[in-house]
Design a protein around this motif. Structure first.
Motif, PDB file in Angstrom:
ATOM      1  N   LYS A   1     184.387 103.080  69.099  1.00 16.86           N
ATOM      2  CA  LYS A   1     185.710 102.461  69.254  1.00 16.86           C
ATOM      3  C   LYS A   1     186.724 103.132  68.323  1.00 16.86           C
ATOM      4  O   LYS A   1     187.892 103.313  68.696  1.00 16.86           O
ATOM      5  N   LYS A   2     186.272 103.505  67.130  1.00 14.43           N
ATOM      6  CA  LYS A   2     187.168 104.181  66.191  1.00 14.43           C
ATOM      7  C   LYS A   2     187.655 105.514  66.766  1.00 14.43           C
ATOM      8  O   LYS A   2     188.841 105.855  66.665  1.00 14.43           O
ATOM      9  N   VAL A   3     186.741 106.263  67.397  1.00 10.86           N
ATOM     10  CA  VAL A   3     187.126 107.541  68.000  1.00 10.86           C
ATOM     11  C   VAL A   3     188.120 107.325  69.136  1.00 10.86           C
ATOM     12  O   VAL A   3     189.113 108.061  69.263  1.00 10.86           O
ATOM     13  N   MET A   4     187.886 106.311  69.973  1.00  9.87           N
ATOM     14  CA  MET A   4     188.808 106.052  71.085  1.00  9.87           C
ATOM     15  C   MET A   4     190.191 105.661  70.570  1.00  9.87           C
ATOM     16  O   MET A   4     191.219 106.107  71.101  1.00  9.87           O
ATOM     17  N   LYS A   5     190.235 104.843  69.535  1.00  5.04           N
ATOM     18  CA  LYS A   5     191.526 104.441  68.974  1.00  5.04           C
ATOM     19  C   LYS A   5     192.254 105.636  68.357  1.00  5.04           C
ATOM     20  O   LYS A   5     193.482 105.762  68.479  1.00  5.04           O
ATOM     21  N   LYS A   6     191.491 106.507  67.712  1.00  7.06           N
ATOM     22  CA  LYS A   6     192.097 107.707  67.126  1.00  7.06           C
ATOM     23  C   LYS A   6     192.586 108.637  68.218  1.00  7.06           C
ATOM     24  O   LYS A   6     193.642 109.277  68.073  1.00  7.06           O
ATOM     25  N   TRP A   7     191.857 108.717  69.320  1.00  7.84           N
ATOM     26  CA  TRP A   7     192.269 109.541  70.460  1.00  7.84           C
ATOM     27  C   TRP A   7     193.605 109.050  71.021  1.00  7.84           C
ATOM     28  O   TRP A   7     194.519 109.836  71.263  1.00  7.84           O
ATOM     29  N   ILE A   8     193.722 107.755  71.178  1.00  5.48           N
ATOM     30  CA  ILE A   8     194.982 107.166  71.661  1.00  5.48           C
ATOM     31  C   ILE A   8     196.123 107.494  70.701  1.00  5.48           C
ATOM     32  O   ILE A   8     197.220 107.885  71.109  1.00  5.48           O
ATOM     33  N   GLU A   9     195.842 107.355  69.417  1.00  5.87           N
ATOM     34  CA  GLU A   9     196.859 107.636  68.387  1.00  5.87           C
ATOM     35  C   GLU A   9     197.294 109.094  68.428  1.00  5.87           C
ATOM     36  O   GLU A   9     198.494 109.402  68.347  1.00  5.87           O
ATOM     37  N   GLU A  10     196.343 110.014  68.568  1.00 10.65           N
ATOM     38  CA  GLU A  10     196.662 111.440  68.601  1.00 10.65           C
ATOM     39  C   GLU A  10     197.500 111.798  69.834  1.00 10.65           C
ATOM     40  O   GLU A  10     198.385 112.663  69.757  1.00 10.65           O
ATOM     41  N   MET A  11     197.259 111.143  70.934  1.00  8.43           N
ATOM     42  CA  MET A  11     198.050 111.425  72.136  1.00  8.43           C
ATOM     43  C   MET A  11     199.481 110.915  71.977  1.00  8.43           C
ATOM     44  O   MET A  11     200.429 111.498  72.504  1.00  8.43           O
ATOM     45  N   GLN A  12     199.627 109.832  71.248  1.00  7.19           N
ATOM     46  CA  GLN A  12     200.975 109.320  70.983  1.00  7.19           C
ATOM     47  C   GLN A  12     201.735 110.247  70.041  1.00  7.19           C
ATOM     48  O   GLN A  12     202.956 110.387  70.142  1.00  7.19           O
ATOM     49  N   LEU A  13     200.998 110.904  69.141  1.00  9.02           N
ATOM     50  CA  LEU A  13     201.627 111.832  68.206  1.00  9.02           C
ATOM     51  C   LEU A  13     201.976 113.164  68.858  1.00  9.02           C
ATOM     52  O   LEU A  13     202.842 113.889  68.358  1.00  9.02           O
ATOM     53  N   GLN A  14     201.285 113.493  69.976  1.00  9.62           N
ATOM     54  CA  GLN A  14     201.501 114.772  70.637  1.00  9.62           C
ATOM     55  C   GLN A  14     201.787 114.554  72.126  1.00  9.62           C
ATOM     56  O   GLN A  14     201.000 114.952  72.984  1.00  9.62           O
ATOM     57  N   PRO A  15     202.903 113.904  72.448  1.00  2.73           N
ATOM     58  CA  PRO A  15     203.223 113.647  73.859  1.00  2.73           C
ATOM     59  C   PRO A  15     203.584 114.937  74.591  1.00  2.73           C
ATOM     60  O   PRO A  15     203.893 115.961  73.963  1.00  2.73           O
ATOM     61  N   TRP A  16     203.567 114.849  75.906  1.00  2.00           N
ATOM     62  CA  TRP A  16     203.908 116.016  76.712  1.00  2.00           C
ATOM     63  C   TRP A  16     205.408 116.302  76.616  1.00  2.00           C
ATOM     64  O   TRP A  16     206.228 115.401  76.574  1.00  2.00           O
ATOM     65  N   SER A  17     205.770 117.580  76.565  1.00  2.00           N
ATOM     66  CA  SER A  17     207.167 118.005  76.628  1.00  2.00           C
ATOM     67  C   SER A  17     207.194 119.366  77.301  1.00  2.00           C
ATOM     68  O   SER A  17     206.157 120.015  77.463  1.00  2.00           O
ATOM     69  N   THR A  18     208.372 119.819  77.677  1.00  2.00           N
ATOM     70  CA  THR A  18     208.485 121.118  78.344  1.00  2.00           C
ATOM     71  C   THR A  18     208.093 122.270  77.419  1.00  2.00           C
ATOM     72  O   THR A  18     207.674 123.328  77.881  1.00  2.00           O
ATOM     73  N   THR A  19     208.227 122.062  76.120  1.00  2.00           N
ATOM     74  CA  THR A  19     207.848 123.114  75.166  1.00  2.00           C
ATOM     75  C   THR A  19     206.399 122.965  74.691  1.00  2.00           C
ATOM     76  O   THR A  19     205.769 123.937  74.313  1.00  2.00           O
ATOM     77  N   MET A  20     205.888 121.743  74.687  1.00  2.00           N
ATOM     78  CA  MET A  20     204.515 121.479  74.251  1.00  2.00           C
ATOM     79  C   MET A  20     203.786 120.774  75.401  1.00  2.00           C
ATOM     80  O   MET A  20     203.776 119.549  75.495  1.00  2.00           O
ATOM     81  N   LYS A  21     203.202 121.559  76.306  1.00  2.00           N
ATOM     82  CA  LYS A  21     202.564 121.000  77.503  1.00  2.00           C
ATOM     83  C   LYS A  21     201.168 120.499  77.155  1.00  2.00           C
ATOM     84  O   LYS A  21     200.162 121.152  77.412  1.00  2.00           O
ATOM     85  N   SER A  22     201.156 119.309  76.574  1.00  2.00           N
ATOM     86  CA  SER A  22     199.918 118.735  76.052  1.00  2.00           C
ATOM     87  C   SER A  22     199.012 118.259  77.175  1.00  2.00           C
ATOM     88  O   SER A  22     199.442 118.015  78.297  1.00  2.00           O
ATOM     89  N   ASN A  23     197.736 118.129  76.857  1.00  2.00           N
ATOM     90  CA  ASN A  23     196.802 117.401  77.702  1.00  2.00           C
ATOM     91  C   ASN A  23     195.896 116.590  76.790  1.00  2.00           C
ATOM     92  O   ASN A  23     196.028 116.642  75.562  1.00  2.00           O
ATOM     93  N   ASP A  24     194.994 115.853  77.350  1.00  2.00           N
ATOM     94  CA  ASP A  24     194.224 114.901  76.545  1.00  2.00           C
ATOM     95  C   ASP A  24     193.155 115.565  75.678  1.00  2.00           C
ATOM     96  O   ASP A  24     192.724 114.994  74.677  1.00  2.00           O
ATOM     97  N   GLN A  25     192.714 116.780  76.021  1.00  2.00           N
ATOM     98  CA  GLN A  25     191.570 117.373  75.326  1.00  2.00           C
ATOM     99  C   GLN A  25     191.837 117.741  73.868  1.00  2.00           C
ATOM    100  O   GLN A  25     191.016 117.431  72.999  1.00  2.00           O
ATOM    101  N   PRO A  26     192.956 118.405  73.533  1.00  2.00           N
ATOM    102  CA  PRO A  26     193.217 118.663  72.111  1.00  2.00           C
ATOM    103  C   PRO A  26     193.252 117.379  71.283  1.00  2.00           C
ATOM    104  O   PRO A  26     192.737 117.356  70.156  1.00  2.00           O
ATOM    105  N   ALA A  27     193.842 116.329  71.842  1.00  2.12           N
ATOM    106  CA  ALA A  27     193.902 115.058  71.112  1.00  2.12           C
ATOM    107  C   ALA A  27     192.509 114.493  70.876  1.00  2.12           C
ATOM    108  O   ALA A  27     192.216 113.921  69.816  1.00  2.12           O
ATOM    109  N   PHE A  28     191.619 114.632  71.872  1.00  9.50           N
ATOM    110  CA  PHE A  28     190.235 114.176  71.707  1.00  9.50           C
ATOM    111  C   PHE A  28     189.551 114.951  70.592  1.00  9.50           C
ATOM    112  O   PHE A  28     188.835 114.380  69.751  1.00  9.50           O
ATOM    113  N   ASN A  29     189.783 116.254  70.545  1.00 12.72           N
ATOM    114  CA  ASN A  29     189.181 117.068  69.495  1.00 12.72           C
ATOM    115  C   ASN A  29     189.714 116.702  68.121  1.00 12.72           C
ATOM    116  O   ASN A  29     188.947 116.621  67.146  1.00 12.72           O
ATOM    117  N   TRP A  30     191.019 116.459  68.015  1.00 14.16           N
ATOM    118  CA  TRP A  30     191.568 116.019  66.734  1.00 14.16           C
ATOM    119  C   TRP A  30     190.949 114.687  66.312  1.00 14.16           C
ATOM    120  O   TRP A  30     190.654 114.465  65.130  1.00 14.16           O
TER     121      TRP A  30
END
Length: 360
Positions: free
Chosen positions: A254-283
């Protein structure tokens, strides 16, 4: 509810409550009773009154909205109220749920994936998180109870290209779904549907670790490689795949899932930073590994697409030891299907009868 009439005894037939032949004259002795014609003014009034009563009572009785309308979508609309907790209880009777998230364009991949799972006799554990109402209705029409939609559904119902904002919006919901299932007390395995099972993966979930995952790299590892989180790469983080994860309902998972959610909020998608969920999972893994029991699954059983589809020599040397094949390292709906066909892994052409959904 049965619509068949029970046969009446001779005694009951002498004192009927309703005339079994209301348009025919009654024969026999005694007081003659006059039948009310369905098409008489009185009959029409009674019929209309009955329809009004049924219209008031049926919603409270939980009857399908489309029962009399003949509208299939109306009868399926009850699935709008189907909750994740209800769905988890339905498919997770042995304590484990296999989850995927699917939008309508990927139904063919869902079918292909399901055929491979049905061959391992694990299909009843599958829960499809539908990302649009068309998918919710289609799956539950064919396979009732195995699909749930967790509002709000993403607006677009098209196949999103990897790296697009639509793809980010689609995948960013994943850790929330998984966290909810963990909080309900179930083990959960997540798969992308561009995967095929060649063997049963559950014997590989040995021990009681919190989070199990696979390496996304194409470089060949020793057969006896470490099961610890690999060291970070050039970008300062690991290259773990977020598309095949097994989680136990522990505080660590559960801690990892909560951290994953937090990391995705810190790195949202933008035209300059085309994020996806995998880097956030790794962080999330990198920042919690000292507090959580992590387990890297064997590469030989869970190879990345960059290894399996591009290193024929390795595939031949390790044949018979592959468990789940991931069709990644390639973009495009048709390209993925073609590659599966080229490697004999597109089962939906000739084995559709093995899917719980049948032909869709």
């Amino acid at each position: 509810m049965s619509l068949h009439q029970r046969q009446q005894s001779p005694h009951q037939q002498q004192q009927p409550l309703v005339d079994p032949e209301p348009l025919s004259p009654r024969h026999g002795t005694g007081l003659q009773q006059r039948s009310i014609s369905l098409f008489s003014p009185t009959g029409v009034i009674i019929l209309l009154s009955l329809m009004v009563i049924l219209g008031v009572l049926f919603p409270w009785m939980g009857m399908p909205a489309g029962l009399f309308s003949g509208n299939k979508d109306g009868s399926l609309s009850r699935w709008r109220e189907y909750t994740l907790a209800e769905a988890a209880a339905f498919v997770g009777k042995n304590g484990t749920i296999i989850v995927c998230a699917v939008s309508q364009p990927y139904l063919p991949f869902l079918n292909n994936w399901l055929i491979s799972i049905a061959r391992r006799n694990h299909q009843e554990k599958v829960l499809v998180v539908a990302e649009d109402y068309a998918t919710l209705y289609k799956v539950n029409e064919k396979w009732p109870g195995h699909a749930v939609l967790i509002p709000p559904a993403p607006e677009a119902q098209t196949a999103h290209k990897f790296g697009s904002q639509g793809f980010f919006n689609f995948t960013s919901r994943r850790p929330r779904h998984l966290l909810h299932i963990l909080e309900l007390g179930y083990n959960v395995m997540y798969n992308d549907v561009d995967m095929v099972w060649l063997a049963d993966p559950f014997p590989y979930m040995e021990g009681n670790h919190d989070v199990y995952f696979t390496d996304d790299m194409a470089a060949v590892k020793p057969l006896n490689h470490s099961h610890a989180l690999p060291p970070p790469g050039k970008k300062g983080r690991t290259y773990i795949c977020s598309c095949m994860i097994f989680l136990r309902p522990t505080d660590g998972a559960k801690k990892v899932m909560k951290k994953w959610i937090e990391e995705m909020q810190l790195q949202p998608w933008s035209t300059t930073m085309k994020s996806n969920d995998q880097p956030a999972f790794n962080w999330a893994l990198n920042k919690t590994y000292s507090e959580v029991d992590l387990y890297l699954l064997p590469q030989v059983a869970f190879p990345s697409g960059g290894l399996y589809f591009k290193n024929e020599k390795w595939v031949q040397e390790t044949r018979g030891r592959h468990v789940i094949i991931h069709n990644n390292y390639i973009s495009g709906f048709e390209k993925k299907i073609k590659r599966f066909r080229d490697f004999g892994l597109w089962l939906a052409d000739d084995h559709i009868q093995e899917s719980p959904l049948g032909r869709i």
